[in-house]
Scaffold this active site. Structure first.
Site, PDB file in Angstrom:
ATOM      1  N   THR A 180      -4.541 -27.236 -38.504  1.00 17.07           N
ATOM      2  CA  THR A 180      -4.052 -25.739 -38.114  1.00 17.07           C
ATOM      3  C   THR A 180      -3.101 -25.216 -38.583  1.00 17.07           C
ATOM      4  O   THR A 180      -2.470 -24.412 -37.628  1.00 17.07           O
ATOM      5  CB  THR A 180      -4.234 -26.329 -36.169  1.00 17.07           C
ATOM      6  OG1 THR A 180      -3.203 -28.142 -36.972  1.00 17.07           O
ATOM      7  CG2 THR A 180      -4.957 -27.395 -36.242  1.00 17.07           C
TER       8      THR A 180
ATOM      9  N   SER B 107       7.802 -30.264 -36.560  1.00 15.66           N
ATOM     10  CA  SER B 107       6.978 -30.181 -35.904  1.00 15.66           C
ATOM     11  C   SER B 107       5.368 -27.904 -37.083  1.00 15.66           C
ATOM     12  O   SER B 107       7.170 -27.827 -36.835  1.00 15.66           O
ATOM     13  CB  SER B 107       6.259 -29.941 -34.780  1.00 15.66           C
ATOM     14  OG  SER B 107       7.526 -29.307 -34.349  1.00 15.66           O
ATOM     15  N   LYS B 108       4.766 -28.335 -36.908  1.00 19.60           N
ATOM     16  CA  LYS B 108       4.303 -26.898 -37.773  1.00 19.60           C
ATOM     17  C   LYS B 108       4.979 -25.377 -35.978  1.00 19.60           C
ATOM     18  O   LYS B 108       5.194 -24.499 -35.892  1.00 19.60           O
ATOM     19  CB  LYS B 108       2.847 -26.622 -37.085  1.00 19.60           C
ATOM     20  CG  LYS B 108       2.813 -27.794 -38.244  1.00 19.60           C
ATOM     21  CD  LYS B 108       0.620 -27.660 -37.158  1.00 19.60           C
ATOM     22  CE  LYS B 108      -0.218 -28.807 -38.071  1.00 19.60           C
ATOM     23  NZ  LYS B 108      -1.123 -29.095 -38.061  1.00 19.60           N
ATOM     24  N   ARG B 109       5.446 -26.193 -35.058  1.00 15.03           N
ATOM     25  CA  ARG B 109       5.545 -25.050 -33.486  1.00 15.03           C
ATOM     26  C   ARG B 109       7.200 -24.626 -33.613  1.00 15.03           C
ATOM     27  O   ARG B 109       7.530 -23.621 -33.351  1.00 15.03           O
ATOM     28  CB  ARG B 109       5.149 -26.592 -32.642  1.00 15.03           C
ATOM     29  CG  ARG B 109       5.862 -25.519 -31.156  1.00 15.03           C
ATOM     30  CD  ARG B 109       5.974 -26.267 -29.595  1.00 15.03           C
ATOM     31  NE  ARG B 109       4.650 -27.079 -29.179  1.00 15.03           N
ATOM     32  CZ  ARG B 109       4.202 -27.383 -28.651  1.00 15.03           C
ATOM     33  NH1 ARG B 109       4.718 -27.714 -27.913  1.00 15.03           N
ATOM     34  NH2 ARG B 109       2.902 -27.878 -28.480  1.00 15.03           N
TER      35      ARG B 109
END
Length: 283
Positions: free
Chosen positions: A14, A254-256
């Site tokens: 993702t 994190s990606k977020r």
């Protein structure tokens, strides 16, 4: 003779891998290599909305650049959907699944009517709306083409257990499980043919994983995974849940939160050895 140590790294494509991913991958790889065992790579891409093939290619490239190798071709979950469907059919045949026609809005309204909002590890607990439907009502709604998810009947599942559940956590001994706190968890969504919980447990059993290394935020999920393992007669692996890698601001990478990706670090001139040092918490 001791069993061969088999570990795995199982990212979802993702986005690009970051240092937190590298930390988890390296821990699993090292555990296998130090034990003379096997390290596997699995691509968990069953979410057709968020997962993208170009991220799968990037994962393979980033891991190879770090110097990691794996002992079998990567398992791509989206190529094995019939296998997960067969597991759902087994659970259904055991009387442990029921269709849920509720939308998120439906659930929110039901919870508001109840007056309180109990939560479990995956968020808001399902209030059991569709569990109360008759078999005739369920059949009619399915025949009418109404979309539905499949939920685990937690009470029925727990009634099948002959003994309390537990698992072996490296460094902590055996820990007791409480899968009931997940409530009637979704095992197949309307837009995704099987849930993370079902697919990861199935694949660990199929691939002979003996040591699951993953981040500590997944520790609660082990309770549910042990329940599925017992219900389906799958072997019990050992577990090692490692602390999350934190950034300079104290937040988890994190990606977020826009954690630095391995690609960006590579482009900035960092060597694989330097990234190993950063990922393992020494930089």
């Amino acid at each position: 003779m001791a069993a061969t140590t088999v570990t795995r790294f199982a990212p979802s494509p993702t986005g690009r891998l970051h240092l937190g991913h590298a930390h988890s991958a390296l821990l699993g790889w090292q555990a296998a290599r130090e034990a003379g065992g096997r390290f596997l790579l699995r691509i968990e891409d069953i979410d057709p909305v968020r997962c993208r093939p170009e991220y799968t290619d990037a994962i393979l490239h980033d891991l190879a650049w770090l110097g990691l190798d794996w002992n079998a071709p990567p398992r791509i979950q989206s190529r094995h959907l019939p296998e997960y469907g067969a597991v759902l059919k087994r659970l259904s045949g055991m009387g442990l699944l029921y269709p849920c026609f509720c939308t998120r809005a439906d659930i929110a309204r039901e919870v508001a009517a109840i007056g309180h909002a109990p939560h479990g590890p995956d968020g808001l607990l399902y209030p059991g709306t569709c569990h109360r439907l008759s078999a005739e009502a369920r059949a009619a709604r399915i025949a009418a083409g109404e979309p539905y998810a499949l939920r685990l009947d937690m009470a029925a599942a727990l009634a099948r257990l002959a003994a309390p559940l537990s698992f072996e956590e490296q460094g902590r001994g055996r820990l007791r499980c409480d899968p009931a706190r997940f409530g009637d968890v979704v095992l197949a969504r309307k837009d995704t043919p099987a849930s993370y919980h079902l697919c990861v447990t199935h694949d660990d059993a199929l691939q002979g994983v003996t040591l699951v290394t993953r981040a500590e935020d997944l520790l609660p999920a082990t309770d549910l995974h042990r329940l599925l393992q017992v219900l389906l007669g799958w072997p019990e692996p050992r577990y090692r849940h490692h602390p999350l890698l934190l950034g300079a601001d104290g937040k988890r990478l994190s990606k977020r939160h826009n954690a630095p990706t391995l690609a960006a670090l590579r482009q900035d001139g960092h060597s694989p050895a330097a990234v190993w040092t950063m990922a393992m918490g020494h930089g």
